[in-house]
Each structure stands twice: as C-alpha cells, then as structure tokens.
Design an enzyme around this catalytic site. Sequence first.
Site, PDB file in Angstrom:
ATOM      1  N   LYS A  23       0.842  -1.205   0.000  1.00  0.00           N
ATOM      2  CA  LYS A  23       0.000   0.000   0.000  1.00  0.00           C
ATOM      3  C   LYS A  23       0.883   1.265   0.000  1.00  0.00           C
ATOM      4  CE  LYS A  23      -3.751  -2.676   1.931  1.00  0.00           C
ATOM      5  NZ  LYS A  23      -4.960  -2.721   2.756  1.00  0.00           N
ATOM      6  N   HIS A  37      -8.741  -2.803  -6.299  1.00  0.00           N
ATOM      7  CA  HIS A  37      -8.654  -2.970  -4.842  1.00  0.00           C
ATOM      8  C   HIS A  37      -9.758  -2.146  -4.184  1.00  0.00           C
ATOM      9  CE1 HIS A  37      -7.251  -2.690  -0.722  1.00  0.00           C
ATOM     10  NE2 HIS A  37      -6.558  -3.783  -0.966  1.00  0.00           N
ATOM     11  N   GLU A  51     -11.677 -10.279  -1.384  1.00  0.00           N
ATOM     12  CA  GLU A  51     -11.357  -9.500  -0.191  1.00  0.00           C
ATOM     13  C   GLU A  51     -12.605  -8.809   0.337  1.00  0.00           C
ATOM     14  OE1 GLU A  51      -6.927  -8.355  -0.207  1.00  0.00           O
ATOM     15  OE2 GLU A  51      -7.945  -6.886  -1.446  1.00  0.00           O
ATOM     16  N   GLY A  78      -7.845  -4.759   6.886  1.00  0.00           N
ATOM     17  CA  GLY A  78      -7.209  -3.873   7.859  1.00  0.00           C
ATOM     18  C   GLY A  78      -7.969  -3.745   9.168  1.00  0.00           C
TER      19      GLY A  78
HETATM   20  P1  PGA Z   1      -4.929  -6.388   5.299  1.00  0.00           P
HETATM   21  O1  PGA Z   1      -5.124  -5.854   3.799  1.00  0.00           O
HETATM   22  O2  PGA Z   1      -4.133  -7.673   5.203  1.00  0.00           O
HETATM   23  O3  PGA Z   1      -4.167  -5.300   5.991  1.00  0.00           O
HETATM   24  O4  PGA Z   1      -6.294  -6.625   5.866  1.00  0.00           O
HETATM   25  C1  PGA Z   1      -5.457  -6.742   2.764  1.00  0.00           C
HETATM   26  C2  PGA Z   1      -5.526  -6.042   1.447  1.00  0.00           C
HETATM   27  O5  PGA Z   1      -5.945  -4.875   1.396  1.00  0.00           O
HETATM   28  O6  PGA Z   1      -5.171  -6.629   0.413  1.00  0.00           O
END
Ligand code: PGA
Length: 246
Positions: A6, A88, A160, A166
């Site tokens: 990110k 995403h 996802e 997150g």
């Molecule tokens: P995370 O993010 O592992 O921090 O939950 C996953 C992603 O956004 O691909």
Amino acid sequence: MAGNWKMNGTSTRCVELAHAVRAASDGVAAQVIVAPPATSLAVVSGVFAGSPVGIAGQNIHWAASGAFTGEIAPGMVAEYAGFVLVGHSERRQLFGETDDDTNRKVHAAFDHGLAPIICVGETAAQRAAGATDTTVAGQLFAATDGITAVEVERIMIAYEPVWSIGTGAACDPAEAGRVAGLVRGSLEVAFGPGAGDVRILYGGSVGPANVRGYLAHEDVDGALVGGASLDPAAFGALVRAADEAA
Ligand code: PGA
C-alpha cells in the site's frame, strides 16, 4: 503469497523489505509477489533481479500515456512489474473507481503485458443485506468483460471482503472458500474449463496465525496480505505456510 505494501515505505525501507522477502522466498515452491509503492518499483525490481519473486503495481491508469497528471500508465508499471492489482477496495471506496474503470484497467494491463490481480469483495452492508454473492459476481463479470479465454488463464482473483481489510475481522475460512468457489465456478461458466485453474486468493486481515485455515480450502490458492506484509518476520511465516501448502 502476495504482499500489498500500500502507501508505505520510502525507497530505502522498501529495499530493506525486499531483501527480507527475497531471503524468505529462497527455494520455496509457492509463488511470492510483492506490490510496492510506484516510487519504489524500480529499486525493488533491482533487488529481485534473478529471483522468482514477482512484482506487482498497485494501480494503473487505462490510457497508454497522456495528460493525466499524477496517474501511472500501464507501460510504466510494466517496465518493472509482471502483475498489477486492479479494483482494490481502497481504490473503489476511497477513489471512486467503478466497475467500468476496473474493466478498462484489466484490458490495459493485458495490452501492456501485465497480468491483472483483480480484487472483488462485498461491504459489511452488502453482506448484511444478503448481497455478497451478487456483489462479488457482478464485480467479477464487470472486470473481466471482453477478455479472451486465453487471457482469463493469466488473471488472479483476490476475494477481499471490504469489512475484513485492515480490521482484524478476518472472514471465516469456510465462507472465504465458499465465495472463492463461487468465483471459480462463475469463471468456468463464462470462459470454459480452462478458467477453472485461475488462482484465487483470499485477502483481509491475513496473518501467520490464520493463514493455514484459508490455504486448506481447495478453492483458495493463496492470500493477498496488507498489514502483515510490512513485517518481515510475519511475511516470512506466510511464505513458509504457502510453501507447505504448495
Ligand atoms: P490487510 O489488507 O491484510 O491489511 O487486511 C489486505 C488487502 O488490502 O489486500
């Protein structure tokens, strides 16, 4: 095992992280991919020279070039990367990316030799309304509209759930596997039996403590990891778990 860094890391930090990933990936059977910030693609690709670790862009614009201040053209990413994340949920939620945009980006990726990693997933409200499957299928069909049966074999899909990204609220592995199976079945119906081999990742609060539950499901081929991919020890453990599963 794919790590999405990110908007984290100066070039110096990304190079350090890349060296750790390279060491952790040495000799493993699982495919490892990292998605660094665009400003670090060049230096990170240098660290991975001669290594099987794949590099992904985090986003592209669909145009080949032009007056799009601040955007990154697919060919710019393709100089350093073989993959690109498309759609995403942070792009969709925070930057207004639509299903049509993701489709343009998928086509642009193929036009420039990049394999798209297409992210799909429902919000908490969509899940509560019983709209998980229709949301995921809708995003999937929109993103892949117009691609060929040959191209489809090069995509990866990351399921996802938005509410799990997150947040620490990881999806139940059986439910993640069920949705991954829905994705696989939908692609087979739309594109033919070759699409049954498309690699499907789960993403959302994956870490060393829960990754094996996802990888154990026959329809989950790997994970797309945000937070834990920034911790070299955690990502190393994730790579080892993927290697065991492979
Ligand atoms: P995370 O993010 O592992 O921090 O939950 C996953 C992603 O956004 O691909």
